[in-house]
Design a protein around this motif. Sequence first.
Motif, PDB file in Angstrom:
ATOM      1  N   ALA A  32     -12.745 -23.175 -26.116  1.00 56.27           N
ATOM      2  CA  ALA A  32     -12.869 -21.778 -26.498  1.00 56.27           C
ATOM      3  C   ALA A  32     -12.337 -21.058 -25.870  1.00 56.27           C
ATOM      4  O   ALA A  32     -12.102 -21.312 -25.098  1.00 56.27           O
ATOM      5  CB  ALA A  32     -14.367 -20.824 -26.354  1.00 56.27           C
ATOM      6  N   THR A  33     -11.602 -19.778 -26.768  1.00 53.58           N
ATOM      7  CA  THR A  33     -11.182 -18.877 -26.334  1.00 53.58           C
ATOM      8  C   THR A  33     -11.360 -17.536 -26.385  1.00 53.58           C
ATOM      9  O   THR A  33     -12.377 -17.270 -26.218  1.00 53.58           O
ATOM     10  CB  THR A  33      -9.694 -19.258 -26.459  1.00 53.58           C
ATOM     11  OG1 THR A  33      -9.602 -18.001 -28.143  1.00 53.58           O
ATOM     12  CG2 THR A  33      -8.669 -20.227 -26.305  1.00 53.58           C
ATOM     13  N   ILE A  34     -10.940 -17.021 -25.527  1.00 49.50           N
ATOM     14  CA  ILE A  34     -11.868 -15.232 -24.801  1.00 49.50           C
ATOM     15  C   ILE A  34     -11.520 -14.805 -26.711  1.00 49.50           C
ATOM     16  O   ILE A  34     -11.726 -13.921 -26.941  1.00 49.50           O
ATOM     17  CB  ILE A  34     -10.749 -14.485 -23.702  1.00 49.50           C
ATOM     18  CG1 ILE A  34     -11.469 -13.125 -23.693  1.00 49.50           C
ATOM     19  CG2 ILE A  34      -9.630 -14.089 -24.412  1.00 49.50           C
ATOM     20  CD1 ILE A  34     -11.521 -12.551 -22.796  1.00 49.50           C
ATOM     21  N   ARG A  35     -10.876 -14.980 -27.318  1.00 53.32           N
ATOM     22  CA  ARG A  35     -10.346 -14.300 -28.569  1.00 53.32           C
ATOM     23  C   ARG A  35     -11.323 -14.671 -29.421  1.00 53.32           C
ATOM     24  O   ARG A  35     -12.062 -14.480 -30.622  1.00 53.32           O
ATOM     25  CB  ARG A  35      -8.431 -15.154 -28.895  1.00 53.32           C
ATOM     26  CG  ARG A  35      -7.956 -14.039 -28.551  1.00 53.32           C
ATOM     27  CD  ARG A  35      -6.358 -14.465 -29.322  1.00 53.32           C
ATOM     28  NE  ARG A  35      -5.922 -13.775 -28.591  1.00 53.32           N
ATOM     29  CZ  ARG A  35      -5.075 -12.445 -28.773  1.00 53.32           C
ATOM     30  NH1 ARG A  35      -5.709 -11.789 -29.766  1.00 53.32           N
ATOM     31  NH2 ARG A  35      -4.344 -11.897 -27.636  1.00 53.32           N
ATOM     32  N   ARG A  64     -16.508 -14.459 -32.968  1.00 56.56           N
ATOM     33  CA  ARG A  64     -17.938 -14.435 -32.945  1.00 56.56           C
ATOM     34  C   ARG A  64     -19.097 -13.613 -32.556  1.00 56.56           C
ATOM     35  O   ARG A  64     -19.663 -13.159 -32.904  1.00 56.56           O
ATOM     36  CB  ARG A  64     -18.159 -15.938 -32.624  1.00 56.56           C
ATOM     37  CG  ARG A  64     -19.354 -15.804 -32.317  1.00 56.56           C
ATOM     38  CD  ARG A  64     -20.133 -17.467 -32.039  1.00 56.56           C
ATOM     39  NE  ARG A  64     -20.648 -17.853 -31.510  1.00 56.56           N
ATOM     40  CZ  ARG A  64     -21.598 -18.698 -32.858  1.00 56.56           C
ATOM     41  NH1 ARG A  64     -20.527 -19.122 -33.467  1.00 56.56           N
ATOM     42  NH2 ARG A  64     -22.882 -19.195 -32.999  1.00 56.56           N
ATOM     43  N   ALA A  65     -17.916 -12.695 -31.538  1.00 53.32           N
ATOM     44  CA  ALA A  65     -19.034 -11.736 -30.832  1.00 53.32           C
ATOM     45  C   ALA A  65     -19.010  -9.855 -31.854  1.00 53.32           C
ATOM     46  O   ALA A  65     -19.917  -9.218 -31.987  1.00 53.32           O
ATOM     47  CB  ALA A  65     -19.188 -11.104 -29.749  1.00 53.32           C
ATOM     48  N   GLN A  66     -17.266  -9.673 -32.414  1.00 55.34           N
ATOM     49  CA  GLN A  66     -17.174  -9.352 -33.342  1.00 55.34           C
ATOM     50  C   GLN A  66     -17.214  -7.962 -32.501  1.00 55.34           C
ATOM     51  O   GLN A  66     -17.649  -6.750 -32.848  1.00 55.34           O
ATOM     52  CB  GLN A  66     -18.569  -8.986 -34.637  1.00 55.34           C
ATOM     53  CG  GLN A  66     -18.677 -10.044 -35.578  1.00 55.34           C
ATOM     54  CD  GLN A  66     -19.628  -9.669 -36.678  1.00 55.34           C
ATOM     55  OE1 GLN A  66     -20.290  -8.873 -36.632  1.00 55.34           O
ATOM     56  NE2 GLN A  66     -18.979  -9.860 -38.224  1.00 55.34           N
ATOM     57  N   VAL A 119     -11.179  -8.146 -28.118  1.00 54.16           N
ATOM     58  CA  VAL A 119     -11.185  -9.297 -26.113  1.00 54.16           C
ATOM     59  C   VAL A 119     -11.141  -8.369 -25.308  1.00 54.16           C
ATOM     60  O   VAL A 119     -11.782  -8.538 -24.217  1.00 54.16           O
ATOM     61  CB  VAL A 119      -9.332  -9.449 -26.948  1.00 54.16           C
ATOM     62  CG1 VAL A 119      -8.818  -9.955 -25.560  1.00 54.16           C
ATOM     63  CG2 VAL A 119      -9.856 -10.589 -28.055  1.00 54.16           C
ATOM     64  N   ALA A 120     -10.897  -6.802 -24.734  1.00 57.59           N
ATOM     65  CA  ALA A 120     -11.099  -5.903 -23.891  1.00 57.59           C
ATOM     66  C   ALA A 120     -12.264  -5.866 -23.844  1.00 57.59           C
ATOM     67  O   ALA A 120     -12.501  -5.692 -22.762  1.00 57.59           O
ATOM     68  CB  ALA A 120     -10.061  -4.629 -23.935  1.00 57.59           C
ATOM     69  N   SER A 121     -13.452  -5.905 -24.716  1.00 57.76           N
ATOM     70  CA  SER A 121     -14.922  -5.726 -24.307  1.00 57.76           C
ATOM     71  C   SER A 121     -15.046  -6.897 -24.197  1.00 57.76           C
ATOM     72  O   SER A 121     -16.268  -6.851 -22.547  1.00 57.76           O
ATOM     73  CB  SER A 121     -15.363  -5.083 -26.352  1.00 57.76           C
ATOM     74  OG  SER A 121     -15.101  -3.971 -25.726  1.00 57.76           O
ATOM     75  N   VAL A 122     -15.048  -8.286 -24.529  1.00 62.33           N
ATOM     76  CA  VAL A 122     -15.142  -9.276 -23.404  1.00 62.33           C
ATOM     77  C   VAL A 122     -14.962  -9.317 -22.111  1.00 62.33           C
ATOM     78  O   VAL A 122     -15.781 -10.214 -21.802  1.00 62.33           O
ATOM     79  CB  VAL A 122     -14.971 -10.667 -24.582  1.00 62.33           C
ATOM     80  CG1 VAL A 122     -14.538 -11.907 -24.217  1.00 62.33           C
ATOM     81  CG2 VAL A 122     -15.012 -10.494 -25.896  1.00 62.33           C
ATOM     82  N   VAL A 146     -20.743 -16.343 -26.317  1.00 61.34           N
ATOM     83  CA  VAL A 146     -19.979 -17.601 -24.794  1.00 61.34           C
ATOM     84  C   VAL A 146     -21.306 -18.325 -24.414  1.00 61.34           C
ATOM     85  O   VAL A 146     -20.696 -19.348 -24.128  1.00 61.34           O
ATOM     86  CB  VAL A 146     -20.523 -16.625 -22.894  1.00 61.34           C
ATOM     87  CG1 VAL A 146     -20.684 -17.198 -21.680  1.00 61.34           C
ATOM     88  CG2 VAL A 146     -19.120 -15.604 -23.313  1.00 61.34           C
ATOM     89  N   GLU A 147     -21.834 -17.794 -24.410  1.00 63.48           N
ATOM     90  CA  GLU A 147     -22.862 -18.977 -24.358  1.00 63.48           C
ATOM     91  C   GLU A 147     -23.199 -20.334 -25.562  1.00 63.48           C
ATOM     92  O   GLU A 147     -23.092 -21.732 -25.454  1.00 63.48           O
ATOM     93  CB  GLU A 147     -25.091 -19.378 -24.673  1.00 63.48           C
ATOM     94  CG  GLU A 147     -25.759 -20.206 -23.814  1.00 63.48           C
ATOM     95  CD  GLU A 147     -26.856 -19.375 -23.847  1.00 63.48           C
ATOM     96  OE1 GLU A 147     -28.033 -21.221 -23.874  1.00 63.48           O
ATOM     97  OE2 GLU A 147     -27.468 -18.361 -23.999  1.00 63.48           O
TER      98      GLU A 147
END
Length: 346
Positions: free
Chosen positions: A4-7, A12-14, A17-20, A42-43
Amino acid sequence: MKAATIRDVAERAQVSVASVSRVLTGAGIVAEPTRLRVMEAVEALSYVPHSGARSLSTSRTDTVGVILPDLFGEFFSELIRGMDVAARANGLHLIVSSSHDDASEAAAAIRSMRGRVDGLIVLSPHLDSANLAANLAGRLPVLLMNGGANDAGRPSMIVDNIGGAVAAVEHLLSLGRTRVAHIGGPAGNQEAREREAGYVQAMANAGHATQVVAGDFTQASGHVAATVLMAEGVRPDAIFAANDMMAVGALLALQEAGVRCPEDVAVVGFDDVPIAQLVRPALTTLRIEIAETGRRAMDRLVALIASSNDPEATPDTACETIRPRLVVRQSCGDINPGTAFNGETQ
């Protein structure tokens, strides 16, 4: 299965990327519902942040560098072991490099680590603070070890080599030994110079002549030096070697020459590496708690790294002195009753 990537996490979290990134790095304010959605994503995706990408955004590598004069031998193995324990406890990784006991190679090793580490421990008896500063960029936190007086004003740790050598020789003299010879370390080495200076000082204070044979901190050089000493017209009745490995080599040379230790020649080393307790006779030596010294050095570096990001932190410029402790074993025989010394018996 593709990692999985940060994107993927952001999708998934809607969230963006900056918030992640803010959630994972702890940089910036994030609403609690957003943080929970990111961590759930993430989990669920088993996402592992890429260390290289993280270092670009945080200016941290979670890696520290260690530059040693050599990577061979029990001393450096114990030192690295202590450093590694402390590094792991702080979530850090080690990059270890050798200067091969050469000032120019130490400087090259420092240059090679710029931008790759968050902090640096340098143990180089040939590299003074001026050379160090010339080869470092920016404000990289650095802890110096055993560099000598030239490192005043920088975070550093030094061994009281002179005091340790004096204690070793005075102990031998207290046992009635008067012809104490010294196997010295390599020319130009700060620790070797200081240990020889302590030997000379103690012998002069007692009114006895000195006898110095050169070595290079290796077991082989201790063997050669002791062989030379046994061939002298007036054989010494004690040997103080500038480190344990040369003392072990000396013990072997004595055995080969049919010279009894400690009855004919007593032997003292310096450092208390693990093998000092295992040879026979077990070696009397100056203990500096090698692994603990490595752990302490790493803890100080971690503190330096943390304070480098705090403009209000008081700079650490302390020079910490490690006091060796005399450990008496079989190579010096029994302790003379009533003799006082700062040490212990094993």
